[in-house]
Enzyme design. Structure first.
Site, short mmCIF file in Angstrom:
data_model
loop_
_atom_site.label_atom_id
_atom_site.label_comp_id
_atom_site.label_asym_id
_atom_site.label_seq_id
_atom_site.Cartn_x
_atom_site.Cartn_y
_atom_site.Cartn_z
N ARG A 10 0.85 -1.19 0.00
CA ARG A 10 0.00 0.00 0.00
C ARG A 10 0.88 1.24 0.00
NH1 ARG A 10 -2.96 2.82 4.91
NH2 ARG A 10 -4.10 4.40 3.75
N HIS A 30 -3.38 10.87 1.34
CA HIS A 30 -2.86 10.56 2.68
C HIS A 30 -2.32 11.87 3.28
CE1 HIS A 30 -1.44 7.01 5.29
NE2 HIS A 30 -1.14 8.11 5.98
N GLU A 65 -7.96 7.96 6.72
CA GLU A 65 -8.32 8.43 8.07
C GLU A 65 -8.85 9.86 8.16
OE1 GLU A 65 -5.11 7.86 10.82
OE2 GLU A 65 -5.15 5.69 10.64
N ASN A 70 -7.97 0.97 9.83
CA ASN A 70 -6.70 1.08 10.55
C ASN A 70 -6.97 0.91 12.03
OD1 ASN A 70 -5.65 1.74 8.07
ND2 ASN A 70 -5.14 3.86 8.60
N TYR A 75 -5.00 0.74 15.86
CA TYR A 75 -3.77 0.87 16.63
C TYR A 75 -3.93 0.55 18.10
CZ TYR A 75 -1.34 2.78 12.63
OH TYR A 75 -0.75 2.90 11.41
N GLU A 114 -3.96 -0.65 7.96
CA GLU A 114 -2.82 -0.33 8.83
C GLU A 114 -3.02 -0.99 10.17
OE1 GLU A 114 -1.95 3.86 9.47
OE2 GLU A 114 -2.17 4.30 7.34
C1 PNW Z 1 -1.98 6.76 11.14
N1 PNW Z 1 -4.23 8.66 16.89
O1 PNW Z 1 -2.24 7.95 11.81
C2 PNW Z 1 -1.56 7.22 9.76
O2 PNW Z 1 -2.40 6.73 8.74
C3 PNW Z 1 -0.12 6.98 9.45
O3 PNW Z 1 0.27 7.86 8.44
C4 PNW Z 1 0.71 7.12 10.70
O4 PNW Z 1 2.08 7.11 10.46
C5 PNW Z 1 0.31 5.98 11.63
O5 PNW Z 1 -1.09 6.01 11.90
C6 PNW Z 1 1.06 5.95 12.96
O6 PNW Z 1 0.78 7.06 13.74
C7 PNW Z 1 -2.73 8.03 13.09
O7 PNW Z 1 -3.67 9.46 17.66
C8 PNW Z 1 -2.20 9.03 13.90
O8 PNW Z 1 -5.22 8.05 17.28
C9 PNW Z 1 -2.70 9.23 15.16
C10 PNW Z 1 -3.74 8.45 15.61
C11 PNW Z 1 -4.29 7.45 14.81
C12 PNW Z 1 -3.77 7.26 13.55
#
Ligand code: PNW
Length: 540
Positions: A92, A138, A184, A363, A365, A436
């Site tokens: 991607r 992006h 996002e 995505n 996290y 992601e």
């Molecule tokens: C994503 N949060 O961003 C992005 O799609 C990427 O470009 C980035 O490098 C990656 O996550 C890691 O940070 C986020 O604070 C940034 O919840 C912040 C958040 C979530 C996603």
């Protein structure tokens, strides 16, 4: 416990996509070369004043920027070779809008060198046996559009984005079969227009965050709305002019579809009327069909999973409100959830005729605890507090997982299973690609230390297991027979990220790669243990 002998690629369907992700500004470098125009990220990182303001984006990126980044622009062939070595079958990446349309407006002209770069990259990805997944936006909006009309604050962006998307389908669509319109919108709205930590760095003055202007209570919604409309416009261009699917899939009103446990966002069946999927057209001849691209198109949304802080109705409602603000409902149902309408009121725009798609990127996290907030300051309103939920990473002093030191991310694999099952039940089991998932580490400045990342290998093992668990969960009993395993309809898993890269306003300190970049020594690449973990997993 994380042995891969009993658990590997063969635990997933044979056509499942496994890959890594990147993004143009975080990777490419060559920011001012080969005819590329500036984006809002060049301005933000160089702390240049916005044309309509004398203020600067002081101190936001610690002086770091994406001028060179990982130099992916010049080194992509070596990088795709590594992906191939690891056994990946997808990659991607995102297309820098201002690299192919320098001002952002198609009528001002295209940059042939930019088109050629992406053509070569796509050919190379395919030559290495991988499927290219292209993200159109992006976060690197052409500065020309920010200057012309305030970028995503104006609905004028919708037509310009559709033109850009059209150009991409035209030049790359013969080989790109997976399109992601936007990355996002939630993060872009929240950090770009509510708290001001991402470009274009806007927020309310009361936040005292050195912003160039803004309104945290209104602009995130205007921008979010224009992003959703831009997504819909780009999807429409694809469907009308390029895609042509074999079968038509038109969804009409349905009252049985709000099977969700969340009453706050279930909707009357009448509001499903604008829920249209594919454009019906007359059957072209077989020969004519050849020229149609037949790819998939969707959007990438990010969502945390939210756990009620206390086992109370008030806190479970708070958790539902938190997830209702992540833009999933407008994408699937073409309207905002009721709770957003209630809490945001007249500050929330509304859709006239919205289009939605069912192929989605997700995505994931981290997860948060959510507690009810009973008193809300009626004056200092903001996107991040309108959910009336207090989101935390700790409960009674205990953290939800291992801290990563970036973005307040804590490792919590179970949240991915729960989120996938939530999406499956609430949105009628859409096709989902994990676009992601990954973990960051900070303050790792030596190669020897950087490549030794057993935590990341465990992270991937646990999260892939979490995906597989969701795919195999028959817990709701009545799933459509459209796919084999009875659970969430996941078709791919893309790790963030291929290599370490420019982590936006946190600069180069956080490292998300499975490949280490030695920033001190000519940006050399070094495979981390997590990369070898993937190789073993994929080639088992
Ligand atoms: C994503 N949060 O961003 C992005 O799609 C990427 O470009 C980035 O490098 C990656 O996550 C890691 O940070 C986020 O604070 C940034 O919840 C912040 C958040 C979530 C996603």
């Amino acid at each position: 416990p994380h042995s891969i002998s009993y658990y590997n690629r063969t635990s997933f369907p044979s056509d499942f996509l496994f890959g890594t992700a990147s993004a143009a500004y975080q990777y490419e470098g060559a920011a001012f070369e080969y005819g590329r125009g500036p984006s809002i990220w060049d301005n933000f990182t160089h702390q240049w004043p916005n044309s309509s303001s004398n203020l600067t984006f002081a101190e936001k990126t610690n002086g770091e920027n994406g001028d060179v980044a990982t130099d992916f622009y010049h080194r992509y062939k070596g990088d795709t070779q590594i992906m191939k070595f690891l056994g990946m079958n997808a990659f991607r990446f995102s297309i820098s809008w201002s690299r192919i349309i320098p001002t952002g407006k198609l009528k001002d002209g295209v940059n042939p060198k930019g088109i050629l770069f992406y053509k070569n990259l796509i050919d190379d990805i395919i030559a290495k046996g991988m499927v290219p997944m292209a993200t159109l936006f992006h976060w690197d909006l052409p500065q020309g559009l920010e200057d012309a009309y305030g970028g995503f604050l104006s609905s004028k962006v919708v037509a310009d984005f559709a033109d850009f998307a059209d150009l991409c389908y035209k030049h790359f669509g013969d080989r790109v079969k997976y399109w992601i319109t936007l990355n996002e919108p939630w993060t872009f709205c929240w950090q770009g227009y509510d708290i001001g930590t991402l470009a274009p760095g806007r927020c309310s003055a009361w936040m005292n965050r050195n912003c160039t202007g803004g309104n945290s209570g209104t602009e995130p919604y205007i921008v979010g709305h224009n992003m959703l409309l831009s997504h819909a416009a780009a999807v429409k261009v694809y469907r009308d002019r390029y895609q042509v699917a074999k079968s038509c899939n038109i969804k009409s009103s349905s009252s049985s579809s709000s099977s969700s446990s969340s009453s706050s966002s279930s909707s009357p069946s009448s509001s499903f009327n604008s829920f249209i999927f594919l454009v019906v057209r007359s059957q072209p001849s077989n020969q004519a069909l050849e020229k149609y691209q037949k790819g998939k198109i969707g959007i990438t949304l990010v969502s945390h999973w939210f756990i009620p802080y206390h086992n109370t109705t008030a806190d479970s409602d708070a958790a539902r409100r938190a997830i209702d603000f992540m833009f999933m409902t407008p994408i699937h149902y073409g309207h905002y959830p009721k709770i957003m309408q209630k809490n945001v009121g007249s500050r929330l725009p509304s859709f006239t005729a919205a289009e939605t798609v069912i192929v989605n990127g997700l995505n994931y996290y981290t997860s948060n605890y959510a507690a009810d907030v009973s008193y809300v300051n009626p004056v200092n309103l903001s996107f991040s507090t309108d959910n009336h939920a207090n989101l935390t990473t700790h409960r009674d002093g205990v953290s939800i997982g291992i801290p990563e030191g970036v973005n307040d991310f804590y490792v919590y694999p179970q949240g991915l299973t729960d989120l996938l099952l939530y999406i499956m039940t609430k949105y009628q089991n859409p096709t989902v690609y994990i676009t992601e998932n990954g973990m960051g580490q900070v303050d790792v400045h030596e190669v020897e230390k950087g490549v030794n990342d057993p935590q990341r290998a465990v992270f991937y093992a646990d999260h892939l297991k979490a995906v597989e668990t969701a795919m195999n969960s028959l817990i709701f009993g009545t799933n459509p027979a459209s796919h084999d395993r009875g659970g969430a309809n996941v078709k791919g898993y893309i790790a963030w990220s291929f290599s370490d890269n420019f982590e936006w306003s946190a600069g180069y300190n956080p490292r998300f790669g499975i490949v280490y970049i030695d920033y001190k020594k000519n940006l050399t690449r070094h495979l981390k243990r997590s990369a070898y973990w993937f190789k073993k997993f994929l080639l088992a």
